[in-house]
Design a protein around this motif. Sequence first.
Motif, PDB file in Angstrom:
ATOM      1  N   SER A  68       0.821  -1.199   0.000  1.00  0.00           N
ATOM      2  CA  SER A  68       0.000   0.000   0.000  1.00  0.00           C
ATOM      3  C   SER A  68       0.861   1.258   0.000  1.00  0.00           C
ATOM      4  O   SER A  68       2.004   1.250   0.472  1.00  0.00           O
ATOM      5  CB  SER A  68      -0.896   0.007   1.242  1.00  0.00           C
ATOM      6  OG  SER A  68      -1.599   1.217   1.354  1.00  0.00           O
ATOM      7  N   THR A  69       0.298   2.343  -0.513  1.00  0.00           N
ATOM      8  CA  THR A  69       0.976   3.644  -0.460  1.00  0.00           C
ATOM      9  C   THR A  69       0.398   4.514   0.649  1.00  0.00           C
ATOM     10  O   THR A  69       0.793   5.666   0.814  1.00  0.00           O
ATOM     11  CB  THR A  69       0.849   4.383  -1.802  1.00  0.00           C
ATOM     12  OG1 THR A  69      -0.540   4.522  -2.130  1.00  0.00           O
ATOM     13  CG2 THR A  69       1.554   3.603  -2.909  1.00  0.00           C
ATOM     14  N   THR A  70      -0.556   3.968   1.396  1.00  0.00           N
ATOM     15  CA  THR A  70      -1.160   4.703   2.508  1.00  0.00           C
ATOM     16  C   THR A  70      -1.281   3.794   3.729  1.00  0.00           C
ATOM     17  O   THR A  70      -1.288   2.567   3.610  1.00  0.00           O
ATOM     18  CB  THR A  70      -2.567   5.217   2.139  1.00  0.00           C
ATOM     19  OG1 THR A  70      -3.416   4.081   1.862  1.00  0.00           O
ATOM     20  CG2 THR A  70      -2.519   6.127   0.919  1.00  0.00           C
ATOM     21  N   ALA A  71      -1.394   4.429   4.893  1.00  0.00           N
ATOM     22  CA  ALA A  71      -1.660   3.720   6.142  1.00  0.00           C
ATOM     23  C   ALA A  71      -2.872   4.376   6.789  1.00  0.00           C
ATOM     24  O   ALA A  71      -3.234   5.502   6.453  1.00  0.00           O
ATOM     25  CB  ALA A  71      -0.447   3.788   7.066  1.00  0.00           C
ATOM     26  N   SER A  72      -3.502   3.690   7.732  1.00  0.00           N
ATOM     27  CA  SER A  72      -4.715   4.229   8.331  1.00  0.00           C
ATOM     28  C   SER A  72      -4.783   3.944   9.827  1.00  0.00           C
ATOM     29  O   SER A  72      -5.027   2.805  10.239  1.00  0.00           O
ATOM     30  CB  SER A  72      -5.961   3.659   7.646  1.00  0.00           C
ATOM     31  OG  SER A  72      -7.138   4.119   8.271  1.00  0.00           O
ATOM     32  N   ALA A  73      -4.578   4.985  10.617  1.00  0.00           N
ATOM     33  CA  ALA A  73      -4.722   4.851  12.062  1.00  0.00           C
ATOM     34  C   ALA A  73      -6.181   4.624  12.434  1.00  0.00           C
ATOM     35  O   ALA A  73      -6.495   3.834  13.334  1.00  0.00           O
ATOM     36  CB  ALA A  73      -4.191   6.104  12.751  1.00  0.00           C
ATOM     37  N   SER A  74      -7.100   5.291  11.743  1.00  0.00           N
ATOM     38  CA  SER A  74      -8.521   5.176  12.088  1.00  0.00           C
ATOM     39  C   SER A  74      -9.034   3.756  11.864  1.00  0.00           C
ATOM     40  O   SER A  74      -9.784   3.218  12.697  1.00  0.00           O
ATOM     41  CB  SER A  74      -9.344   6.175  11.275  1.00  0.00           C
ATOM     42  OG  SER A  74      -9.232   5.934   9.886  1.00  0.00           O
ATOM     43  N   LEU A  75      -8.632   3.122  10.759  1.00  0.00           N
ATOM     44  CA  LEU A  75      -9.071   1.751  10.509  1.00  0.00           C
ATOM     45  C   LEU A  75      -8.446   0.777  11.505  1.00  0.00           C
ATOM     46  O   LEU A  75      -9.076  -0.220  11.885  1.00  0.00           O
ATOM     47  CB  LEU A  75      -8.735   1.335   9.079  1.00  0.00           C
ATOM     48  CG  LEU A  75      -9.622   1.918   7.980  1.00  0.00           C
ATOM     49  CD1 LEU A  75      -9.150   1.445   6.602  1.00  0.00           C
ATOM     50  CD2 LEU A  75     -11.082   1.533   8.195  1.00  0.00           C
ATOM     51  N   ALA A  76      -7.222   1.043  11.922  1.00  0.00           N
ATOM     52  CA  ALA A  76      -6.602   0.191  12.943  1.00  0.00           C
ATOM     53  C   ALA A  76      -7.403   0.263  14.238  1.00  0.00           C
ATOM     54  O   ALA A  76      -7.665  -0.765  14.881  1.00  0.00           O
ATOM     55  CB  ALA A  76      -5.154   0.623  13.182  1.00  0.00           C
ATOM     56  N   ASN A  77      -7.811   1.458  14.608  1.00  0.00           N
ATOM     57  CA  ASN A  77      -8.592   1.624  15.839  1.00  0.00           C
ATOM     58  C   ASN A  77      -9.979   1.000  15.713  1.00  0.00           C
ATOM     59  O   ASN A  77     -10.533   0.499  16.692  1.00  0.00           O
ATOM     60  CB  ASN A  77      -8.725   3.111  16.184  1.00  0.00           C
ATOM     61  CG  ASN A  77      -7.414   3.698  16.690  1.00  0.00           C
ATOM     62  OD1 ASN A  77      -6.665   3.047  17.417  1.00  0.00           O
ATOM     63  ND2 ASN A  77      -7.122   4.930  16.319  1.00  0.00           N
ATOM     64  N   GLN A  78     -10.537   1.000  14.509  1.00  0.00           N
ATOM     65  CA  GLN A  78     -11.885   0.472  14.303  1.00  0.00           C
ATOM     66  C   GLN A  78     -11.918  -1.048  14.130  1.00  0.00           C
ATOM     67  O   GLN A  78     -12.848  -1.707  14.607  1.00  0.00           O
ATOM     68  CB  GLN A  78     -12.499   1.098  13.046  1.00  0.00           C
ATOM     69  CG  GLN A  78     -12.797   2.577  13.129  1.00  0.00           C
ATOM     70  CD  GLN A  78     -13.209   3.142  11.776  1.00  0.00           C
ATOM     71  OE1 GLN A  78     -13.766   2.433  10.932  1.00  0.00           O
ATOM     72  NE2 GLN A  78     -12.913   4.415  11.551  1.00  0.00           N
ATOM     73  N   ASN A  79     -10.914  -1.602  13.449  1.00  0.00           N
ATOM     74  CA  ASN A  79     -11.004  -2.989  12.988  1.00  0.00           C
ATOM     75  C   ASN A  79     -10.329  -4.018  13.875  1.00  0.00           C
ATOM     76  O   ASN A  79     -10.679  -5.203  13.814  1.00  0.00           O
ATOM     77  CB  ASN A  79     -10.405  -3.108  11.583  1.00  0.00           C
ATOM     78  CG  ASN A  79     -11.253  -2.414  10.530  1.00  0.00           C
ATOM     79  OD1 ASN A  79     -12.345  -1.936  10.809  1.00  0.00           O
ATOM     80  ND2 ASN A  79     -10.730  -2.341   9.314  1.00  0.00           N
ATOM     81  N   LEU A  80      -9.329  -3.616  14.652  1.00  0.00           N
ATOM     82  CA  LEU A  80      -8.565  -4.594  15.428  1.00  0.00           C
ATOM     83  C   LEU A  80      -9.256  -4.883  16.756  1.00  0.00           C
ATOM     84  O   LEU A  80      -9.566  -3.960  17.513  1.00  0.00           O
ATOM     85  CB  LEU A  80      -7.142  -4.080  15.656  1.00  0.00           C
ATOM     86  CG  LEU A  80      -6.281  -4.085  14.392  1.00  0.00           C
ATOM     87  CD1 LEU A  80      -5.035  -3.229  14.579  1.00  0.00           C
ATOM     88  CD2 LEU A  80      -5.895  -5.513  14.007  1.00  0.00           C
ATOM     89  N   PRO A  81      -9.510  -6.146  17.064  1.00  0.00           N
ATOM     90  CA  PRO A  81     -10.244  -6.500  18.285  1.00  0.00           C
ATOM     91  C   PRO A  81      -9.431  -6.160  19.537  1.00  0.00           C
ATOM     92  O   PRO A  81      -8.267  -6.556  19.645  1.00  0.00           O
ATOM     93  CB  PRO A  81     -10.440  -8.009  18.164  1.00  0.00           C
ATOM     94  CG  PRO A  81     -10.183  -8.335  16.731  1.00  0.00           C
ATOM     95  CD  PRO A  81      -9.202  -7.324  16.243  1.00  0.00           C
ATOM     96  N   PRO A  82     -10.031  -5.476  20.502  1.00  0.00           N
ATOM     97  CA  PRO A  82      -9.329  -5.195  21.757  1.00  0.00           C
ATOM     98  C   PRO A  82      -9.352  -6.410  22.675  1.00  0.00           C
ATOM     99  O   PRO A  82     -10.213  -7.291  22.523  1.00  0.00           O
ATOM    100  CB  PRO A  82     -10.153  -4.044  22.349  1.00  0.00           C
ATOM    101  CG  PRO A  82     -11.538  -4.282  21.832  1.00  0.00           C
ATOM    102  CD  PRO A  82     -11.366  -4.847  20.449  1.00  0.00           C
ATOM    103  N   PRO A  83      -8.432  -6.483  23.639  1.00  0.00           N
ATOM    104  CA  PRO A  83      -8.403  -7.629  24.556  1.00  0.00           C
ATOM    105  C   PRO A  83      -9.598  -7.673  25.495  1.00  0.00           C
ATOM    106  O   PRO A  83      -9.781  -8.654  26.216  1.00  0.00           O
ATOM    107  CB  PRO A  83      -7.098  -7.429  25.328  1.00  0.00           C
ATOM    108  CG  PRO A  83      -6.806  -5.965  25.215  1.00  0.00           C
ATOM    109  CD  PRO A  83      -7.325  -5.540  23.883  1.00  0.00           C
ATOM    110  N   THR A  84     -10.413  -6.623  25.483  1.00  0.00           N
ATOM    111  CA  THR A  84     -11.613  -6.577  26.322  1.00  0.00           C
ATOM    112  C   THR A  84     -12.867  -6.984  25.557  1.00  0.00           C
ATOM    113  O   THR A  84     -13.967  -6.930  26.094  1.00  0.00           O
ATOM    114  CB  THR A  84     -11.810  -5.150  26.856  1.00  0.00           C
ATOM    115  OG1 THR A  84     -11.856  -4.238  25.733  1.00  0.00           O
ATOM    116  CG2 THR A  84     -10.658  -4.750  27.764  1.00  0.00           C
ATOM    117  N   ALA A  85     -12.715  -7.403  24.294  1.00  0.00           N
ATOM    118  CA  ALA A  85     -13.870  -7.650  23.431  1.00  0.00           C
ATOM    119  C   ALA A  85     -14.729  -8.815  23.916  1.00  0.00           C
ATOM    120  O   ALA A  85     -14.228  -9.806  24.449  1.00  0.00           O
ATOM    121  CB  ALA A  85     -13.407  -7.918  22.000  1.00  0.00           C
ATOM    122  N   SER A  86     -16.033  -8.670  23.701  1.00  0.00           N
ATOM    123  CA  SER A  86     -16.970  -9.763  23.963  1.00  0.00           C
ATOM    124  C   SER A  86     -16.950 -10.736  22.786  1.00  0.00           C
ATOM    125  O   SER A  86     -16.408 -10.433  21.719  1.00  0.00           O
ATOM    126  CB  SER A  86     -18.381  -9.208  24.129  1.00  0.00           C
ATOM    127  OG  SER A  86     -18.841  -8.671  22.883  1.00  0.00           O
TER     128      SER A  86
END
Length: 311
Positions: free
Chosen positions: A144-162
């Motif tokens: 890719s020629t771009t990166a996305s902090a917003s998508l990382a925050n939206q898409n990656l499951p947190p360790p607190t996820a149900s």
Amino acid sequence: MAAPTLMQCLLAISLLSFAAHAQLSTMFYASSCPNLQGIVRAAMTQAINNEPRMGASLLRLFFHDCFVQGCDASILLDAGGEKSAGPNANSVRGYEVIDTIKKNVEAACPGVVSCADIVALAARDGTNLLGGPTWNVPLGRRDSTTASASLANQNLPPPTASLGTLISLFGRQGLSARDMTALSGAHTIGQARCTTFRGRIYGDTDINASFAALRQQTCPRSGGDGNLAPMDLQTPARFDNAYYTNLLSQRGLFHSDQELFNGGSQDALVRQYSSSPSQFNSDFVAAMIKMGNIGAGNAGQIRRNCRVVNS
């Protein structure tokens, strides 16, 4: 000229979709860089000999890359903020190992192999070198020629996820609940920081009391955020199915881990994986290949330096 029929339009869309996903092939570099896999394997062997934890780190790097814009090495870019996004900052590691592999690959096959494919191969070799399965990695990704902090925050499951959140976030990437449970078995290797599991060991009720007390010894209620604990108590540097046996006895380190065995839809599969290492390995490989196809065929480039876009 007559306007195309609906069927012709649907066929064209189908062919375009097929072309996007048909790009990947296990033989993609057979002629253009025949020594690629040996180069990656040698570098990963050295990296894991230096630090066994690095196998888990590179596997996690691949996962965190694929869930943001597809498997396109966007996480490796210094610009764009993806590296510093919440799920990645002070957490994702192994960038220097990828740099080393890329340097070695460029020396043998300049301008040919994408950073995204190097990450995919490194994840496979890291898994295998720690005792896990191996597989033929489909190759041919673009960077890719771009990166996305917003998508990382939206898409990656947190360790607190149900469990519901996990199923939803994986489903957003085209991965099933079974894929999710199999891929979660990657937590059989590596270590986690205190800040990621503090809430579980002090707040959850579905946790083995002696296990919670053990983890509390090095993870206080405040401070010590970076203190590490093994993801798998028994064999933290060996890829096996112990992760699932831990869940059966409420010894999952993350809240999201224990959600896989907490009276929900994945309980039976966790039991199956805990008693059948071969079934786990088979499903894990299938899910890794499926995850590696996310975004396959996307436009991009072959970066000369994995950290920056070609000028």
